[in-house]
Motif scaffolding. Structure first.
Motif, mmCIF file in Angstrom:
data_model
loop_
_atom_site.group_PDB
_atom_site.id
_atom_site.type_symbol
_atom_site.label_atom_id
_atom_site.label_comp_id
_atom_site.label_asym_id
_atom_site.label_seq_id
_atom_site.Cartn_x
_atom_site.Cartn_y
_atom_site.Cartn_z
ATOM 1 N N UNK A 278 0.847 -1.189 0.000
ATOM 2 C CA UNK A 278 0.000 0.000 0.000
ATOM 3 C C UNK A 278 0.883 1.240 0.000
ATOM 4 N N UNK A 279 0.412 2.292 -0.646
ATOM 5 C CA UNK A 279 1.217 3.502 -0.837
ATOM 6 C C UNK A 279 0.785 4.588 0.140
ATOM 7 N N UNK A 280 1.715 5.163 0.894
ATOM 8 C CA UNK A 280 1.343 6.243 1.818
ATOM 9 C C UNK A 280 0.992 7.521 1.066
ATOM 10 N N UNK A 281 0.243 8.387 1.712
ATOM 11 C CA UNK A 281 -0.126 9.662 1.097
ATOM 12 C C UNK A 281 1.098 10.574 1.070
ATOM 13 N N UNK A 282 1.069 11.589 0.200
ATOM 14 C CA UNK A 282 2.260 12.439 0.034
ATOM 15 C C UNK A 282 2.779 13.065 1.320
ATOM 16 N N UNK A 283 1.884 13.572 2.176
ATOM 17 C CA UNK A 283 2.374 14.252 3.371
ATOM 18 C C UNK A 283 3.135 13.287 4.274
ATOM 19 N N UNK A 284 2.712 12.025 4.333
ATOM 20 C CA UNK A 284 3.448 11.035 5.127
ATOM 21 C C UNK A 284 4.806 10.732 4.518
ATOM 22 N N UNK A 285 4.863 10.725 3.186
ATOM 23 C CA UNK A 285 6.140 10.472 2.518
ATOM 24 C C UNK A 285 7.147 11.558 2.873
ATOM 25 N N UNK A 286 6.690 12.814 2.868
ATOM 26 C CA UNK A 286 7.608 13.919 3.150
ATOM 27 C C UNK A 286 8.146 13.845 4.567
ATOM 28 N N UNK A 287 7.372 13.295 5.489
ATOM 29 C CA UNK A 287 7.858 13.137 6.865
ATOM 30 C C UNK A 287 8.916 12.039 6.960
ATOM 31 N N UNK A 288 8.953 11.148 5.976
ATOM 32 C CA UNK A 288 9.884 10.025 6.025
ATOM 33 C C UNK A 288 11.181 10.307 5.282
ATOM 34 N N UNK A 289 11.279 11.426 4.591
ATOM 35 C CA UNK A 289 12.450 11.709 3.768
ATOM 36 C C UNK A 289 13.520 12.416 4.587
ATOM 37 N N UNK A 290 14.742 11.878 4.636
ATOM 38 C CA UNK A 290 15.803 12.553 5.395
ATOM 39 C C UNK A 290 16.226 13.876 4.787
ATOM 40 N N UNK A 291 16.147 14.011 3.459
ATOM 41 C CA UNK A 291 16.543 15.297 2.862
ATOM 42 C C UNK A 291 15.558 16.398 3.225
ATOM 43 N N UNK A 292 14.274 16.046 3.364
ATOM 44 C CA UNK A 292 13.295 17.038 3.810
ATOM 45 C C UNK A 292 13.577 17.432 5.256
ATOM 46 N N UNK A 293 13.865 16.442 6.098
ATOM 47 C CA UNK A 293 14.179 16.735 7.502
ATOM 48 C C UNK A 293 15.420 17.614 7.613
ATOM 49 N N UNK A 294 16.421 17.354 6.779
ATOM 50 C CA UNK A 294 17.637 18.175 6.811
ATOM 51 C C UNK A 294 17.336 19.612 6.387
ATOM 52 N N UNK A 295 16.520 19.780 5.353
ATOM 53 C CA UNK A 295 16.179 21.129 4.895
ATOM 54 C C UNK A 295 15.369 21.880 5.953
ATOM 55 N N UNK A 296 14.462 21.182 6.628
ATOM 56 C CA UNK A 296 13.705 21.807 7.711
ATOM 57 C C UNK A 296 14.626 22.240 8.846
ATOM 58 N N UNK A 297 15.574 21.374 9.203
ATOM 59 C CA UNK A 297 16.500 21.713 10.288
ATOM 60 C C UNK A 297 17.369 22.908 9.913
ATOM 61 N N UNK A 298 17.765 22.997 8.655
ATOM 62 C CA UNK A 298 18.579 24.147 8.232
ATOM 63 C C UNK A 298 17.757 25.437 8.296
#
Length: 481
Positions: A278-298
């Motif tokens: 089963x495929x997660x919805x887009x917003x859940x995917x973005x929470x799982x991406x390390x590059x997104x987390x790194x950009x948020x932290x920056x």
């Protein structure tokens, strides 16, 4: 015994200075905490490319997702790479550096204590030489009235989180590259096998054509055409062999080894990706991406540095104290007369700096906009990666199904053409066309099987590759993932 008390009027002066400083802090326009990480990117509710036949991945991907292929050799190479890859080592060092700098910022929020000792012996003219011994203990503390130190600590913490997420991204990318390279080796080996089988068939056809020409049943044109076909197939083999060796070199280097290291062969069976998920919805995917987390932290770090720059425009308040001992002999160092005590409270502010402080604030505000734009770019790239992976999965699955049917038909056609050519019912060009069609379709089928397997890898990577924010201290483990 001698006792020394701080004079009451001195206490009142200190209290008045502290009160005045806090009053200034209350009047200052202190920037609020970083706002929620809003973005101009509209996150869709569903994927537009969620086409039938394009399996997704469960919302919580196993951090060791490559084991789903059930290949112990593949598992060994991925985990070997996660331990020994040079990019992972560099990312681990970056995390250690960010953590140390965070600790530096944290240490600056507390008081500091220093100690020293001295011994001096001097003589002037014919006078008796004099000895002077001393010991000193200094304490100081900057009261963080306007949050400058706290903002620096928050920036250091965000930098550390960004480094940890960047490490996660390196690991996710590395695992995907190892699995992709492994199945590329399988595909190149299969293409080489198919080409060699076709070469043997072409060589048999050439020999048969030569026999037929000797019997007057075929022309020299047929012989030369058959010989050209054999050499054409033979010429493609070195390129496939070179590509396969280069892929093995790449796999060895990914695992932190020299290119000449022997690489075990993938299994003979074609890669079978894990079953549909089963495929997660887009917003859940973005929470799982390390590059997104790194950009948020920056971006959080940029907000914190902006607060730090604004707080630097306001006065600083320092409290300091000194205990010093001075006497000509060691035995007299501990007498009351040798002890000197001092307490100081200093309030300092910049009267004129040519606009440097305000310029620093503007620079940090520009850094916020840069980090915000970078975050938006990462979000768009993340959505694109998933959509592209879904499109590729759906297209390659259909292509694979059609090619399997085409290869089955071409195999039967080549067998019939070979039988009829041996029986003298068709000419050589008809047989050659059937053989070339079969070789081309076989190669296409192997490429499609490899692409379909690697499409799953790209989708898993696009969905975050099983990354999760590390608990404190786990990011420095070279074997954790």
């Amino acid at each position: 015994m001698h006792r020394t008390f701080v004079a009451p009027h001195a206490i009142r002066i200190v209290a008045s200075l502290v009160g005045a400083a806090y009053a200034l802090a209350g009047c200052a326009v202190s920037p609020a905490a970083a706002p929620p990480l809003d973005s101009k990117v509209t996150i869709p509710a569903q994927w537009s490319s969620d086409a039938p036949g394009a399996p997704g991945v469960v919302a919580a991907i196993d951090s060791r997702w490559w084991t789903a292929w059930g290949d112990p050799v593949l598992t060994d190479w991925v985990e070997r790479a996660l331990r020994a890859n040079t990019d992972v080592a560099a990312a681990l060092a970056a995390v250690a550096q960010a953590r140390a700098l965070r600790d530096v910022a944290q240490a600056a929020t507390g008081p500091s204590l220093g100690a020293g000792a001295s011994a001096q012996r001097a003589q002037t003219g014919d006078a008796v030489a004099r000895t002077n011994l001393g010991a000193k203990l200094d304490a100081s503390w900057e009261i963080d009235l306007f949050g400058r130190r706290a903002a620096a600590l928050q920036a250091g913490q965000a930098d550390m989180q960004a480094s940890e997420a960047a490490l996660g991204q390196v690991r996710v990318t590395l695992a995907a590259e190892v699995v992709t390279t492994y199945w590329e080796i399988w595909g190149l080996r299969e293409r080489l096998r198919v080409t060699q089988e076709n070469l043997r068939a072409q060589e048999e056809a050439l020999q048969l054509t030569q026999w037929r020409a000797q019997a007057g049943l075929a022309s020299d044109l047929d012989v030369q055409t058959a010989r050209a076909a054999v050499e054409q197939v033979r010429a493609s083999i070195p390129a496939l062999q070179a590509s396969a060796r280069q892929a093995r070199h790449a796999l060895a280097v990914l695992a932190g080894q020299a290119p000449g290291v022997a690489v075990p062969e993938p299994p003979a069976a074609p890669p079978e990706p894990p079953a549909a998920w089963s495929l997660p919805v887009p917003v859940d995917v973005l929470r799982q991406r390390p590059d997104v987390a790194a950009a948020e932290a920056r971006l959080q770090a940029a907000f914190a540095r902006s607060r730090q720059a604004q707080a630097a425009r306001w006065p600083t308040l320092n409290v300091g104290g000194t205990l010093s001992l001075a006497a000509p002999r060691v035995t007299e160092l501990f007498d009351a007369a040798a002890l000197t005590r001092s307490l100081a409270l200093a309030l300092a502010a910049s009267v004129f700096d040519g606009g440097a402080a305000q310029a620093q604030v503007r620079a940090q505000e520009a850094a916020i906009e840069q980090a915000r734009a970078a975050l938006q770019g990462v979000l768009l790239a993340a959505l694109r990666d998933v959509e592209n992976a879904l499109v590729a999965l759906a297209a390659d699955r259909q292509r694979l199904d059609h090619l399997q049917l085409a290869v089955a038909a071409a195999t039967e056609a080549e067998a019939l053409a070979s039988q009829r050519y041996r029986a003298g019912l068709i000419d050589y060009r008809t047989l050659l066309d059937a053989q070339r069609t079969l070789l081309s379709l076989h190669n296409d089928l192997v490429v499609a099987r490899t692409a379909w397997a690697t499409d799953h890898v790209r989708l898993i990577k696009a969905l975050g590759g099983g990354w999760a924010p590390p608990a404190d201290g786990t990011a420095l483990s070279a074997t954790s993932h």
